[in-house]
Write a protein that holds these residues in place. Structure first.
Motif, mmCIF file in Angstrom:
data_model
loop_
_atom_site.group_PDB
_atom_site.id
_atom_site.type_symbol
_atom_site.label_atom_id
_atom_site.label_comp_id
_atom_site.label_asym_id
_atom_site.label_seq_id
_atom_site.Cartn_x
_atom_site.Cartn_y
_atom_site.Cartn_z
ATOM 1 N N ASN A 116 79.861 27.946 12.447
ATOM 2 C CA ASN A 116 81.030 27.818 13.322
ATOM 3 C C ASN A 116 80.610 27.588 14.767
ATOM 4 O O ASN A 116 81.196 26.759 15.478
ATOM 5 N N TYR A 117 79.601 28.325 15.216
ATOM 6 C CA TYR A 117 79.105 28.160 16.585
ATOM 7 C C TYR A 117 78.615 26.736 16.823
ATOM 8 O O TYR A 117 78.856 26.156 17.893
ATOM 9 N N GLU A 118 77.978 26.157 15.831
ATOM 10 C CA GLU A 118 77.426 24.812 15.997
ATOM 11 C C GLU A 118 78.504 23.740 16.064
ATOM 12 O O GLU A 118 78.242 22.626 16.522
ATOM 13 N N LEU A 119 79.729 24.059 15.651
ATOM 14 C CA LEU A 119 80.840 23.131 15.868
ATOM 15 C C LEU A 119 81.085 22.932 17.358
ATOM 16 O O LEU A 119 81.444 21.831 17.805
ATOM 17 N N GLY A 120 80.916 23.997 18.113
ATOM 18 C CA GLY A 120 81.151 23.919 19.546
ATOM 19 C C GLY A 120 79.938 23.560 20.368
ATOM 20 O O GLY A 120 80.067 23.194 21.546
ATOM 21 N N LEU A 121 78.755 23.644 19.771
ATOM 22 C CA LEU A 121 77.517 23.426 20.523
ATOM 23 C C LEU A 121 77.464 22.077 21.242
ATOM 24 O O LEU A 121 76.993 22.021 22.389
ATOM 25 N N PRO A 122 77.940 20.986 20.626
ATOM 26 C CA PRO A 122 77.923 19.710 21.367
ATOM 27 C C PRO A 122 78.701 19.763 22.676
ATOM 28 O O PRO A 122 78.341 19.094 23.649
ATOM 29 N N MET A 123 79.758 20.584 22.719
ATOM 30 C CA MET A 123 80.535 20.698 23.948
ATOM 31 C C MET A 123 79.758 21.475 25.018
ATOM 32 O O MET A 123 79.873 21.190 26.208
ATOM 33 N N PHE A 124 78.965 22.453 24.587
ATOM 34 C CA PHE A 124 78.115 23.191 25.532
ATOM 35 C C PHE A 124 77.081 22.253 26.153
ATOM 36 O O PHE A 124 76.817 22.301 27.357
ATOM 37 N N LYS A 125 76.526 21.403 25.314
ATOM 38 C CA LYS A 125 75.528 20.446 25.808
ATOM 39 C C LYS A 125 76.184 19.412 26.715
ATOM 40 O O LYS A 125 75.635 19.055 27.769
ATOM 41 N N LYS A 126 77.351 18.949 26.320
ATOM 42 C CA LYS A 126 78.076 17.961 27.127
ATOM 43 C C LYS A 126 78.421 18.521 28.500
ATOM 44 O O LYS A 126 78.370 17.810 29.507
#
Length: 247
Positions: A116-126
């Motif tokens: 679930n966390y990795e669903l949001g990880l791209p947004m953290f990187k962005k």
């Protein structure tokens, strides 16, 4: 929601599971708050993550957008630098915290589900804030036990947000109170628990609400009597209790 077209609700991520994140009596009034004060100021990366989360089967676990906006402002008012989040899900509230912290700020984040966390990880990187997150997959209590026995961690945190397994809220409180600094704040989510905390014992409640209601009632009673903290029980979202450590 009342007076809001279905296509608008879907665009903003207000699927049926989100309809009761607020205890406001008027759905239209809550929608007014979101559309007037929350969504227009929401960073694009957070909007993207909110919409991704809204399409997840467990989207009812997400923190409410107005609550998350409030927490982001609170972190800035505290000049927070070192924080902790217990219960991450897709990371909507975690992203708000990361955006609020200075570039050298750190968040120790726990969740039992990395997927679930990795669903949001791209947004953290962005958003350029992924370097602020120390994500730990697995239960938080064993790590907290290690931390409270290490003097360097005591009083090291400015803020802790707890939105995880309700059965362990009191166990979390006993530990994180040692880890947050004097003047620091702990936030507990869902402390009105669908309004069930004020319901009579024989009230018809969904199974999961009834099953965990006693744990929330026990927490609320404990926090109200804990002389080590100053508390504020807010009626935002599903209830948010803030505890400011006094000593």
């Amino acid at each position: 929601m009342a007076n809001v077209p279905e296509d608008k609700r879907r665009e903003e991520g207000n699927h049926p599971d989100h309809a009761h994140k607020s205890l406001l009596k008027s759905d239209a009034l809550y929608q007014y708050i979101l559309e007037t004060s929350v969504y227009p100021r929401e960073p694009e990366c957070m909007k993207e993550l909110r919409l991704i989360t809204a399409n997840h089967p467990w989207n009812g676990m997400a923190a409410a957008a107005d609550e998350v906006q409030f927490l982001g402002m609170l972190l800035k008012m505290l000049n927070a630098k070192n924080t902790m989040e217990i219960g991450v899900y897709t990371g909507y509230s975690l992203l708000a915290a990361a955006l609020a912290l200075p570039d050298d700020g750190k968040i120790l984040a726990f969740d039992i589900n990395r997927e679930n966390y990795e669903l949001g990880l791209p947004m953290f990187k962005k958003a350029g804030v992924a370097h602020k997150i120390d994500f730990r997959e697995g239960p938080a209590l064993p790590v907290l036990d290690q931390m409270v026995h290490d003097e360097k961690h005591k009083g090291s945190l400015d803020f802790v947000f707890v939105d995880a397994d309700k059965e362990n809220y009191l166990s979390y409180h006993r530990r994180v109170l040692e880890l947050v600094r004097v003047g620091g704040v702990i936030g507990y989510d869902n402390t009105l628990w669908n309004g069930s905390v004020a319901a009579p014992p024989d009230a018809p409640l969904p199974d999961h609400v009834r099953r965990l209601r006693g744990h929330i009632l026990e927490l609320n009673k404990h926090l109200a009597a804990d002389p080590r903290v100053e508390i504020c029980h807010l009626s935002i979202a599903d209830g948010l209790t803030l505890c400011r450590r006094l000593a």
